[in-house]
Design an enzyme around this catalytic site. Sequence first.
Site, PDB file in Angstrom:
ATOM      1  N   ARG A 175      38.606  55.528  80.509  1.00 12.94           N
ATOM      2  CA  ARG A 175      38.623  55.388  82.101  1.00 12.94           C
ATOM      3  C   ARG A 175      36.866  54.021  82.397  1.00 12.94           C
ATOM      4  O   ARG A 175      36.012  54.295  81.028  1.00 12.94           O
ATOM      5  CB  ARG A 175      37.763  56.142  82.842  1.00 12.94           C
ATOM      6  CG  ARG A 175      38.945  56.546  84.151  1.00 12.94           C
ATOM      7  CD  ARG A 175      37.751  57.698  84.739  1.00 12.94           C
ATOM      8  NE  ARG A 175      38.060  59.431  84.057  1.00 12.94           N
ATOM      9  CZ  ARG A 175      38.099  59.939  84.067  1.00 12.94           C
ATOM     10  NH1 ARG A 175      39.061  60.371  85.217  1.00 12.94           N
ATOM     11  NH2 ARG A 175      38.355  61.243  83.580  1.00 12.94           N
ATOM     12  N   SER A 187      34.595  60.196  72.549  1.00 12.00           N
ATOM     13  CA  SER A 187      34.571  61.157  72.358  1.00 12.00           C
ATOM     14  C   SER A 187      35.767  62.415  70.842  1.00 12.00           C
ATOM     15  O   SER A 187      36.360  62.300  70.991  1.00 12.00           O
ATOM     16  CB  SER A 187      35.790  62.445  73.409  1.00 12.00           C
ATOM     17  OG  SER A 187      35.210  62.009  74.575  1.00 12.00           O
ATOM     18  N   ASP A 214      31.147  63.767  75.139  1.00 13.46           N
ATOM     19  CA  ASP A 214      32.611  63.979  76.264  1.00 13.46           C
ATOM     20  C   ASP A 214      31.889  65.449  76.903  1.00 13.46           C
ATOM     21  O   ASP A 214      31.333  65.630  78.147  1.00 13.46           O
ATOM     22  CB  ASP A 214      33.938  63.767  76.529  1.00 13.46           C
ATOM     23  CG  ASP A 214      34.440  64.436  75.112  1.00 13.46           C
ATOM     24  OD1 ASP A 214      35.899  65.003  75.131  1.00 13.46           O
ATOM     25  OD2 ASP A 214      34.449  64.889  74.258  1.00 13.46           O
TER      26      ASP A 214
HETATM   27  C1  G6P Z   1      38.097  64.599  80.711  1.00 11.91           C
HETATM   28  C2  G6P Z   1      36.317  63.532  81.208  1.00 11.91           C
HETATM   29  C3  G6P Z   1      36.500  63.228  79.874  1.00 11.91           C
HETATM   30  C4  G6P Z   1      37.340  63.992  78.435  1.00 11.91           C
HETATM   31  C5  G6P Z   1      38.266  64.533  78.858  1.00 11.91           C
HETATM   32  C6  G6P Z   1      39.068  65.490  78.080  1.00 11.91           C
HETATM   33  O1  G6P Z   1      38.070  63.398  81.988  1.00 11.91           O
HETATM   34  O2  G6P Z   1      35.633  62.649  81.430  1.00 11.91           O
HETATM   35  O3  G6P Z   1      35.226  62.490  78.612  1.00 11.91           O
HETATM   36  O4  G6P Z   1      37.233  63.501  77.147  1.00 11.91           O
HETATM   37  O5  G6P Z   1      37.938  65.324  80.091  1.00 11.91           O
HETATM   38  O6  G6P Z   1      40.000  66.152  78.783  1.00 11.91           O
HETATM   39  P1  G6P Z   1      41.566  65.530  78.572  1.00 11.91           P
HETATM   40  O7  G6P Z   1      42.361  66.026  78.688  1.00 11.91           O
HETATM   41  O8  G6P Z   1      41.691  64.426  78.787  1.00 11.91           O
HETATM   42  O9  G6P Z   1      41.390  65.449  77.111  1.00 11.91           O
HETATM   43  C1  BGC Z   2      36.838  65.026  69.581  1.00  7.01           C
HETATM   44  C2  BGC Z   2      35.361  65.646  69.915  1.00  7.01           C
HETATM   45  C3  BGC Z   2      35.689  65.601  71.342  1.00  7.01           C
HETATM   46  C4  BGC Z   2      36.862  66.805  71.860  1.00  7.01           C
HETATM   47  C5  BGC Z   2      37.238  66.768  73.037  1.00  7.01           C
HETATM   48  C6  BGC Z   2      37.513  66.401  70.063  1.00  7.01           C
HETATM   49  O1  BGC Z   2      39.057  66.174  69.044  1.00  7.01           O
HETATM   50  O2  BGC Z   2      35.900  65.115  67.772  1.00  7.01           O
HETATM   51  O3  BGC Z   2      34.127  64.670  69.383  1.00  7.01           O
HETATM   52  O4  BGC Z   2      34.536  66.122  72.223  1.00  7.01           O
HETATM   53  O5  BGC Z   2      37.820  65.981  70.561  1.00  7.01           O
HETATM   54  O6  BGC Z   2      37.678  65.293  73.719  1.00  7.01           O
END
Ligand code: G6P
Ligand code: BGC
Length: 866
Positions: free
Chosen positions: A492, A552, A606
């Site tokens: 995003r 992340s 994140d």
């Molecule tokens: C939200 C946050 C992101 C995060 C994500 C993890 O969207 O804004 O920063 O990485 O959640 O969840 P997801 O299920 O999208 O991996």
């Molecule tokens: C990453 C982290 C991140 C998490 C959630 C992991 O695979 O190593 O940095 O916070 O995923 O997105």
Amino acid sequence: MEQALRGQASPAPAVRMLPTYVGSTPHGTEQGDFVVLELGATGASLRVLWVTLTGIEGHRVEPRSQEFVIPQAVMLGAGQQLFDFAAHCLSEFLDAQPMSKQGLQLGFSFSFPCHQTGLDRSTLISWTKGFRCSGVEGQDVVQLLRDAIQRHGAYNIDVVAVVNDTVGTMMGCELGARPCEVGLVVDTGTNACYMEEARHVAVLDEDRGRVCVSVEWGSFSDAGALGPVLTTFDHTLDHESLNPGAQRFEKMIGGLYLGELVRLVLAHLARRGVLFGGGTSPALLSRGSILLEHVAEMEDPSAGAARVHAILQDLGLSPGASDVELVQHVCAAVCTRAAQLCAAALAAVLSRLQHGREQQTLQVAVATGGRVCERHPRFCSILQGTVMLLAPECDVSFIPSVDGGGRGVAMVTAVAARLAAHRRLLEETLAPFRLNHDQLAAVQAQMRKAMVKGLRGEASSLRMLPTFVRATPDGSERGDFLALDLGGTNFRVLLVRVTTGVQITSQIYSIPESVAQGSGKQLFDHIVDCIMDFQQKQGLSGQSLPLGFTFSFPCRQLGLDQGILLNWTKGFNASDCEGQDVVNLLREAITRRQAVELNVVAIVNDTVGTMMSCGYEDPRCEIGLIVGTGTNACYMEELRNVAGVPGDSGRMCINMEWGAFGDDGSLAMLSTCFDASVDQASINPGKQRFEKMISGMYLGEIVRHILLHLTSLGVLFRGQQTQRLQTRDIFKTKFLSEIESDSLALRQVRAILEDLGLPLTSDDALMVLEVCQAVSQRAAQLCGAGVAAVVEKIRENRGLEKLAVSVGVDGTLYKLHPHFSSLVAATVQELAPRCVVTFLQSEDGSGKGAALVTAVACRLAQLTRV
Ligand code: G6P
Ligand code: BGC
Ligand code: BGC
């Protein structure tokens, strides 16, 4: 029927609708040798059968059987006597069988109304059909039989299932074009059963699958529902019966009563001078002198007048020619009514089946059994004709039972034995996923140890990365900020306007797998292209707003705007990035794209963005948790505990990178072969072991591997492996959330699995559901153990007896799974009882958090400039 299904108590429904715990119709794969004991189906006789099921469709082995007449005294005597008689017949039969009698499994066909509480537990409600043994009503008849077999002591027999004869008839039905889901018996008594949706059977409080329900329609009209149809002959017969007032419907249809009805009518007509010149005979006036066989013969046009004449003579009568015709007429009237009444009841069952499944039309097979059906010349044709009239939207085929349901009972016994065996295999397979308190406490302790080591910079699977975020927002931040959010399901770009509140405008862009696993240059060029597209769309072109970058992935930060990527995770694998400062990579891409110089102020994980985002609303929010594609957590640690970062006062947010917990083997005791398969097939084998037990990218795969395993054991999908199920990532983690949703679970399961082209039974569906539950429960509990370790660390850091703290959470799995969040909270409460933990679901994602971190940095930078 519907009143009884709803569990209505008063007024008591006219039929009982008793669940039988038979939840599936035969597969055809059932095999083995089974002993069947039939009691009550054919009145004053008991039958023992040896049934061999080959498991090969269409390949039948003729059952061996022996019938034993039950003395009247036994039918009306003490219950123990009846069951001892049964045990005696059993051993007499087995003595004559050449086969080995080791590990005998018995199916008990007990054809009386019973409350079943399991496939092998059944309590007799009341006797019918000429039986009235004492000390049995209200008792578990399986236990009475087991006790009698034990008392007899000749054989060691395992009574595996108790079945109503209608169920045996339905289950014995040869596999055909359409499923046989109704069983109809008209013998001495009458009754029917059918496969009802379990969620419609109130007493079961089971909303999944189907269950066979024994209607027990013999008791219909007890409350006068059929008043207008009952004749004086019916009342007389009932009055003189063993159970006056009971089984009124049965007494108009069952073979035990048809002969008596005919006798009462003939006696009445004789007294009125209409028959036999007004003459009667002692036999004509004595109860039970005309049997079903007599009626069947007298009514059978092929039997001919001579035969009728002979029967009436045997009754001491001297019939004239018109008498013979009239008697045949009476027989036909009594039997036609019986067949029509039976048809009306069956039509009710069919329309219930149709409505229960919400189908416009219904295609179904009805298995028929019992001597009235088998031997009565016209009964079945009248029955079928009337059903077609009363249930025109049901396309019904009638399948006569070949051996009176013996095979069906063996089928139920085989199904019971198979289900029991499958359940044992399922439990064995899922047992490693069922973590107990001690195991979870061990994970918590392990994690605590790894946290301390990581903070000290010692070797640990938890890197405990300082983030240079020292404070949560204090509300004085102001300004417009750009934010990027990379690493979750979506990439995003956001414009975040911070005034007294926060306004966010964002756009989602996709990161194709080819880019995520291409070159680093390509990836960051793609990111800058998205930023430029966003700026252009938001009229921000040419503006250089401060930018916060939620990245992340594990980064060793050297400062708020410097983060060295340690390794990719979650399916990313772009080259030439690991070991690089990703802020630099972004800046180089900006330059390459001649985009307007962007002021990259902060790079945050994140988890940190999520903590900050929630911290803006709740200052007690000092932990960030992500359970999405990946999983991770951060929290505010005392700076004095963070080696490598100068300073002893104040706090700093630590990115734990707990996804890698256990990469040193410390989780091996919990890892299953399914986890190993998922890890080996991943692009980073041996890495992120904790993440691979918890997060959305992997749970579906764990489930898929378990389903493959259970299929290979023959427990699922009839052992048929399908190409689709062997396809990686075909079982999405979101399926778990859908399948485990409380409302329509089984339909969801079916729909999802049918989409995967899997041949599905409701037992399969229930087992898939249990697999999903076990996998997601373990994930949530492990996540809870991790959070418990963090909150206890904070509590002890601050030397507090009790700690109240909030956790900002984000991630698709945590947000969408129906039970995940509550299981995490429950595990934290169990493992960290001195902490009151509030979970705050982040609404705006961590992009907002990244902007807030940027805003704080800008505010602090301003302070140092003045
Ligand atoms: C939200 C946050 C992101 C995060 C994500 C993890 O969207 O804004 O920063 O990485 O959640 O969840 P997801 O299920 O999208 O991996
Ligand atoms: C990453 C982290 C991140 C998490 C959630 C992991 O695979 O190593 O940095 O916070 O995923 O997105
Ligand atoms: C019993 C039923 C049985 C039926 C047919 C009735 O009297 O109550 O349980 O299925 O007879 O045998």
